[in-house]
Design a protein around this motif. Structure first.
Motif, short mmCIF file in Angstrom:
data_model
loop_
_atom_site.label_atom_id
_atom_site.label_comp_id
_atom_site.label_asym_id
_atom_site.label_seq_id
_atom_site.Cartn_x
_atom_site.Cartn_y
_atom_site.Cartn_z
N VAL A 151 -1.76 -5.72 -9.87
CA VAL A 151 -1.31 -5.43 -8.50
C VAL A 151 0.10 -6.00 -8.36
O VAL A 151 0.29 -7.22 -8.45
N ASN A 152 1.07 -5.13 -8.18
CA ASN A 152 2.45 -5.57 -7.99
C ASN A 152 2.77 -5.58 -6.50
O ASN A 152 2.67 -4.53 -5.83
N VAL A 153 3.14 -6.73 -5.98
CA VAL A 153 3.42 -6.82 -4.54
C VAL A 153 4.85 -6.35 -4.30
O VAL A 153 5.81 -6.95 -4.78
N ALA A 154 4.97 -5.26 -3.57
CA ALA A 154 6.29 -4.72 -3.20
C ALA A 154 6.54 -5.06 -1.74
O ALA A 154 6.34 -6.21 -1.33
N SER A 155 6.93 -4.10 -0.92
CA SER A 155 7.22 -4.37 0.49
C SER A 155 7.52 -3.06 1.19
O SER A 155 7.91 -2.07 0.54
N THR A 156 7.42 -3.06 2.50
CA THR A 156 7.89 -1.92 3.28
C THR A 156 9.36 -1.64 2.94
O THR A 156 9.79 -0.49 2.93
N TYR A 157 10.11 -2.70 2.62
CA TYR A 157 11.53 -2.54 2.32
C TYR A 157 11.77 -1.99 0.91
O TYR A 157 12.92 -1.79 0.52
N GLY A 158 10.72 -1.74 0.17
CA GLY A 158 10.84 -0.94 -1.05
C GLY A 158 10.79 0.54 -0.73
O GLY A 158 11.09 1.38 -1.57
#
Ligand SMILES: NC(=O)c1ccc[n+]([C@@H]2O[C@H](COP(=O)([O-])OP(=O)(O)OC[C@H]3O[C@@H](n4cnc5c(N)ncnc54)[C@H](O)[C@@H]3O)[C@@H](O)[C@H]2O)c1
Length: 271
Positions: A151-158
């Motif tokens: 599970v790679n934690v990205a972001s809405t800002y990705g």
């Protein structure tokens, strides 16, 4: 699949475990039955998280210091996990840098035109290269065993650009600018996730991203109010809002899912 996703008998590693959300990912995985390694830069901080979450959830926990940008350090984390708890089933790549600036000149330092190249490089090193290093070391072993969930934690800002007006005080003064490094690095995490899903899929390793929205954590009231107005659900996330998503992606509940980006943002990115 059972009705309730279970991680009983599974071993999970969470990077950035001493931070705001990393600790919560540990709690979620531990409550679902996993043995969890809390990994972060500082050994004492890792030990404290492991002890507290272990006591709270009745789970086997281990705290291990790691610098995810250093392949030798990640190899050591992997080796200690295997010797203490067994083979790794779940890897949550959560550690990341999100720039913080001294309040006195935050707007000037964070402005794109002034933003320090060194900060940009460091964010990419941790957020992207660090995720790559962990996936390479730990994911390769998962592929050898024919099973695993990353599970790679990205972001809405990705996904969307920062709305810089969110960081402008009610009196019109810009408190700071969200930097280019954060969205650039998080978009790269989404690209790496898709690459690895395709690469590892035939060998039974699933790789998905989780894109959280902003978490309420003692920010100025004007910011919280402005952010809440941007979110269809009308509030920032609580720190426990991602428990279900992490367990879902880590477990067989998402067995037919890979290369996806699970967006849990109260609707921030729908408009
Ligand atoms: N908090 C939010 O609002 C939010 C929103 C969207 C996405 N996210 C993402 O969620 C994740 C966790 O965010 P958070 O708010 O808990 O951040 P945080 O700053 O509280 O925690 C990040 C942790 O990563 C660790 N870390 C940094 N560099 C490291 C390295 N080289 N090796 C090992 N550990 C390292 C830090 O020591 C820290 O404990 C990040 O990927 C972040 O981008 C957070």
């Amino acid at each position: 699949m059972n009705d309730t996703p279970s991680l009983s008998g599974k071993v999970a590693i969470v990077t950035g475990a001493a931070g705001l959300l990393g600790r919560e990912h540990c709690v979620a995985l531990a409550r679902a039955g996993a043995s969890v390694v809390a990994a972060d830069l500082d050994q004492e901080a890792c030990r404290r998280v492991a002890e507290a979450v272990g006591a709270e959830c009745g789970a086997r926990m281990l705290g291990v210091a790691v610098d995810i940008t250093d392949p030798a350090s990640v190899a050591e984390l992997h080796a200690r996990t295997r010797s203490s708890l067994g083979e790794v089933d779940v890897l949550v790549n959560n550690a990341a840098i999100d720039d913080k600036f001294a309040a006195s000149d935050a707007a000037e330092q964070s402005r794109f035109e002034n933003y320090a190249l060194e900060r940009f490089r460091r964010s990419l090193d941790v957020n992207v290269t660090g995720t790559f290093v962990c996936c390479q070391s730990i994911g390769a072993r998962m592929a050898e065993r024919g099973t695993g969930s990353i599970v790679n934690v990205a972001s809405t800002y990705g996904i969307v650009a920062p709305d810089q007006s969110l960081y402008r005080r009610p009196d019109g003064v810009q408190a700071f600018f969200k930097s280019a490094a954060y969205p650039t690095s998080k978009a790269a995490v989404l690209g790496l996730t898709r690459f690895l899903a395709a690469y590892f899929g035939p060998r039974g390793v699933r790789v998905n991203a989780l894109s959280p929205g902003g978490v309420e954590a003692g920010q100025d009231e004007w910011f919280q109010a402005a952010y809440a107005r941007r979110v269809p659900l009308g509030r920032m996330a609580t720190r426990t809002d991602y428990h279900g998503a992490v367990v879902f992606l880590a477990s067989d509940a998402s067995a037919y899912m890979t290369g996806a980006n699970l967006v849990v943002d109260g609707g921030f990115t729908v408009w």
